[in-house]
Write an enzyme that holds these catalytic residues in place. Structure first.
Site, short mmCIF file in Angstrom:
data_model
loop_
_atom_site.label_atom_id
_atom_site.label_comp_id
_atom_site.label_asym_id
_atom_site.label_seq_id
_atom_site.Cartn_x
_atom_site.Cartn_y
_atom_site.Cartn_z
N ASP A 1 25.55 10.34 -18.74
CA ASP A 1 25.94 8.71 -18.14
C ASP A 1 26.16 8.15 -16.37
O ASP A 1 26.60 8.70 -15.69
CB ASP A 1 26.61 8.43 -18.68
CG ASP A 1 27.15 7.07 -18.34
OD1 ASP A 1 26.63 6.09 -17.75
OD2 ASP A 1 28.22 6.45 -19.27
N SER B 1 34.91 4.29 -13.11
CA SER B 1 33.65 4.52 -13.96
C SER B 1 32.21 4.69 -12.98
O SER B 1 32.16 4.24 -11.92
CB SER B 1 32.20 3.61 -14.95
OG SER B 1 33.35 3.78 -16.20
N HIS C 1 25.54 3.26 -17.85
CA HIS C 1 26.61 1.50 -18.16
C HIS C 1 26.76 0.63 -17.02
O HIS C 1 27.81 0.71 -16.78
CB HIS C 1 27.63 3.03 -18.82
CG HIS C 1 28.81 2.36 -18.79
ND1 HIS C 1 29.53 4.34 -18.25
CD2 HIS C 1 29.89 1.82 -18.01
CE1 HIS C 1 30.34 4.40 -18.10
NE2 HIS C 1 30.95 2.68 -17.62
N1 ARG Z 1 33.85 4.09 -22.37
C1 ARG Z 1 33.41 4.09 -21.01
C2 ARG Z 1 34.52 2.63 -19.94
O1 ARG Z 1 34.61 2.15 -20.45
C3 ARG Z 1 32.27 3.16 -21.19
C4 ARG Z 1 31.12 3.37 -22.04
C5 ARG Z 1 29.58 2.40 -22.34
N2 ARG Z 1 28.84 3.35 -23.73
C6 ARG Z 1 28.78 2.65 -24.65
N3 ARG Z 1 28.82 3.38 -25.23
N4 ARG Z 1 29.28 1.63 -24.88
O2 ARG Z 1 34.00 3.44 -18.61
#
Ligand code: ARG
Length: 720
Positions: free
Chosen positions: A220, A655, A84
């Site tokens: 991811d 992330s 992501h």
């Molecule tokens: N929740 C994750 C974060 O903020 C991002 C995930 C992205 N994936 C998604 N399905 N929107 O780091």
């Protein structure tokens, strides 16, 4: 006596330092914190974590792009981050014919790697405590004046640190709410190339349904390479550049781990507010969060409606949809968890202790009375501000038309030069093209109708833009459809933003009349000017006062407990932090226990052929059927471990961060937080907080088995 005891207990509560909580500045890792790390299982010396003279783990950690973390994993500049985080670059490298986002991509050798324009990585070069330079420059100034002085001294320090070098970046970051300041200097490498990515069905498996949740089965990750000039310096893209030679890179452990093992995360957490007041918590749960969630709900509904209809629209809106959805779910979950934990009540108790300590101390005794007054004054306008950000300009047409305000100002000046207008119109033309390329008009029109309708009933009449709704009802009254829909249809069919020939005519002869009568610009004139003229100053005053009070509150807290100061960490502010803890299972609610890993069998259990979020590549299923796990199967689970959880204290910005074992080896990449602790920005929960990580063994399995790119695995230093 009882009262005294109570406040003493609460003072401790305010400071209770659990080993898992804390995002530590690497250069301030004091003795106490380091000893605690050893107790938890760390096997490294402090200078192996962070050193200015010798290579240390910190040299392998980078800021990836604008808001993520990455880590160097080979002596040739190979870099791992989240899928992501690479999403934008992967989408930009994709075309309908070569859809790497959908199908995945692996460069067969370095010449096939894809340069990513606008992507850079930053290595931390040095950190300097500049408190002694900043605080004297700010003096006793408060509010907006303090802000201006801070800007001036920051600009000076940044200029001195970078000398205008385009490959250096410097940031002055406030710590402990403006009680300390640190200068961070970075080397910025601007030739970063895409090496590979799994298909989106792996990299985003589970989509928004599984987002912010454990158990989790998302692969991811994505892989990039950093390049430098032939003489070893940061550089812009050049075909002659050579792979970056790092001072340090992370070895990769495929040994596996047990529940309870040590884990440590280096990275760039974006923001927390652990000393938020009860007033702030209440404003979030009462107004700010629910308003944002309600408006995002609406926008997502209209975007998805169009994305379902066409593959092209899906590709066009995918990235923006994902980012709106990500924090839609976050803020909804945050509200629920803040209420569940009664964070408001907890903060009030801590504040009561502070207030009784502050009695008779003129500097501190009025802080909470002042906070209360400040929040009371702003509260009536809070929803209005959310509506401007998430509703009115959530219609991107209005957001784009808002950029024409500088044209209006210029055209109103009688003495403007033709070339000034030309330059501005050119910029407006680029903005318009950008709007048309990245938005679906049908969805955006529905969003405008709904936002204007919701504003009417949710925002107090006294705050409505003058005359706007009267005119709207008058003009669109006789039409059988809803007046809001008719109004939005009128804006979208008659604005020069959507009408090429009108725009061409305006470009040829820019004039105030055409601008002021444009129906999209009329919405800007009504809503944005209304907010800017009447409420923006109130918000600025509210924020400035909050900053002043926060700085004082923090100073008071430190004075109240001098012996605890060494175990305090500053709030996250996108500067490098270390957090340490353990790999650990948890109990999300009564009678339910969550294991600390998820496996490939679990991926298959969620598989739904053809589904938007839970589909899988055919090759994945074949490999799974044949149990073709290579060297990556876990000895205990007899399956590939896909993901695991740790107690580490992280937040958005982390992330892509490396999860590192007691010996400094890479175990996985952090990519999310769990739902049960989504209040973590304002309060860390010692029992429920977990970081969700993709297991590096799954990463390597995806590269080697699914992607057929064993040469990339061969580049790593594996620890078996
Ligand atoms: N929740 C994750 C974060 O903020 C991002 C995930 C992205 N994936 C998604 N399905 N929107 O780091």
């Amino acid at each position: 006596m009882k009262k005294l005891l109570v406040s003493f207990v609460f003072v401790l509560t305010l400071f209770r330092s659990y080993a898992d909580e804390g995002m530590w500045l690497p250069l301030l890792l004091g003795d106490q914190v380091y000893k605690d790390m050893l107790k938890r299982g760390l096997k490294l010396k402090p200078e192996q974590l962070y050193s200015i003279n010798k290579a240390s783990i910190k040299d392998a950690i980078v800021i990836f792009g604008g808001g993520c973390t990455g880590e160097i994993v080979s002596d040739q500049g190979l870099l791992f981050t989240n899928h992501h985080c690479g999403y934008g670059a992967i989408a930009a490298a994709s075309t309908v014919e070569a859809n790497y986002l959908r199908d995945g991509f692996w460069a067969s050798d370095k010449t096939k790697e894809i340069a990513s324009k606008n992507l850079s990585v930053s290595f931390l070069n040095r950190i300097e405590d500049v408190t002694d330079k900043v605080l004297p420059a700010l003096g006793n100034a408060n509010g907006a004046e303090r802000g201006q002085k801070l800007q001036a001294i920051t600009a000076e320090l940044v200029k001195a640190a970078t000398g205008g070098d385009e490959f250096k970046n410097a940031v002055v970051a406030s710590m402990f709410k403006g009680n300390q300041y640190f200068l961070f200097v970075y080397d910025v490498y601007k030739d970063v190339r895409l090496v590979g990515t799994p298909p989106e069905s792996i990299g985003k498996f589970g989509g928004d349904t599984d987002n912010w949740e454990w158990p989790r089965h998302t692969g991811d990750f994505s892989v990039f390479r950093v390049y430098m000039s032939k003489d070893g310096k940061p550089a812009n893209y050049n075909a002659d550049n050579v792979p970056f030679k790092p001072k340090h890179f992370l070895p990769v452990s495929i040994k596996g781990f047990k529940d309870g093992d040590y884990s440590m995360i280096f990275g760039y957490p974006g923001s927390t507010n652990r000393y938020e007041t009860s007033f702030g918590v209440k404003l979030s749960t009462d107004i700010n969060n629910p308003t944002l969630v309600k408006l995002r709900d609406m926008r997502l509904k209209y975007m998805f409606e169009e994305m379902k209809k066409s593959e092209a629209t899906k590709l066009q809106l995918a990235s923006e949809y994902a980012s709106i959805a990500n924090y839609w779910k976050f803020y909804d979950g945050e509200t629920k968890q803040l209420l569940k934990f009664d964070t408001y009540g907890e903060k009030q108790k801590a504040e009561a202790a502070f207030i009784s300590w502050a009695k008779g101390k003129p500097e501190y005794e009025n802080i909470f009375a002042d906070y209360e007054k400040n929040y009371q004054e702003w509260r009536p306008y809070a929803a209005h501000r959310q509506y401007m950000i998430e509703g009115i300009t959530g219609c991107r047409l209005i957001g784009a038309a808002a950029a024409w305000q500088n044209l209006e100002a210029l055209l109103k000046r009688k003495d403007y030069k033709p070339e000034e207008v030309e330059r501005m119109v050119k910029a407006a033309d680029a903005g318009r093209k950008n709007y048309l390329a990245n938005n679906n008009l049908k969805a955006d029109q529905n969003i405008l109708a709904a936002a204007v309708m919701m504003f009417y009933s949710d925002i107090d009449k006294s705050q409505h833009p003058e005359g706007f709704y009267d005119n709207l009802f008058k003009q669109f009254n006789s039409i059988e459809a809803s007046p809001y829909k008719a109004f939005a249809a009128d804006v979208f069919s008659n604005s020069m933003m959507t009408d090429n020939s009108k725009w061409a005519a305006f470009m040829a002869k820019p004039n105030l009349d055409a601008l002021m009568n444009d129906p999209a610009y009329k919405v800007v004139s009504a809503f944005i000017k209304n907010f800017n003229n009447k409420y923006a100053a109130k918000f600025a005053a509210f924020s400035a006062k909050n900053n002043d009070l926060g700085r004082l509150y923090m100073k008071g807290i430190m004075e109240m407990n001098p012996d605890k100061v060494k175990m305090m960490y500053p709030d996250a502010n996108f500067t490098m932090r270390i957090s340490y803890g353990n790999i650990k299972s948890y109990q999300p609610r009564d009678a339910v226990k969550y294991d600390f890993v998820c496996t490939m069998n679990g991926v298959m259990a969620k598989y739904k052929p053809g589904d938007y979020e839970f589909d899988l590549p055919a090759k994945f299923i074949d490999l799974w059927k044949n149990k073709d796990y290579g060297q990556y199967a876990d000895p205990v689970y007899k399956d590939v471990v896909v993901s695991f959880i740790t107690t580490n204290d992280i937040t958005g910005g982390n992330s892509g961060s490396p999860v590192i074992d007691a010996n400094g080896n890479l175990l996985g990449l952090a990519f999310d937080g769990n739902y049960e602790a989504l209040s973590h920005k304002l309060a860390f929960d010692k029992d429920l907080n977990r970081t969700i990580c993709v297991d590096v063994r799954y990463v390597l399995w995806c590269i080697e088995k699914l992607g057929g790119a064993k040469h990339i695995v061969d580049e790593l230093k594996l620890v078996k």
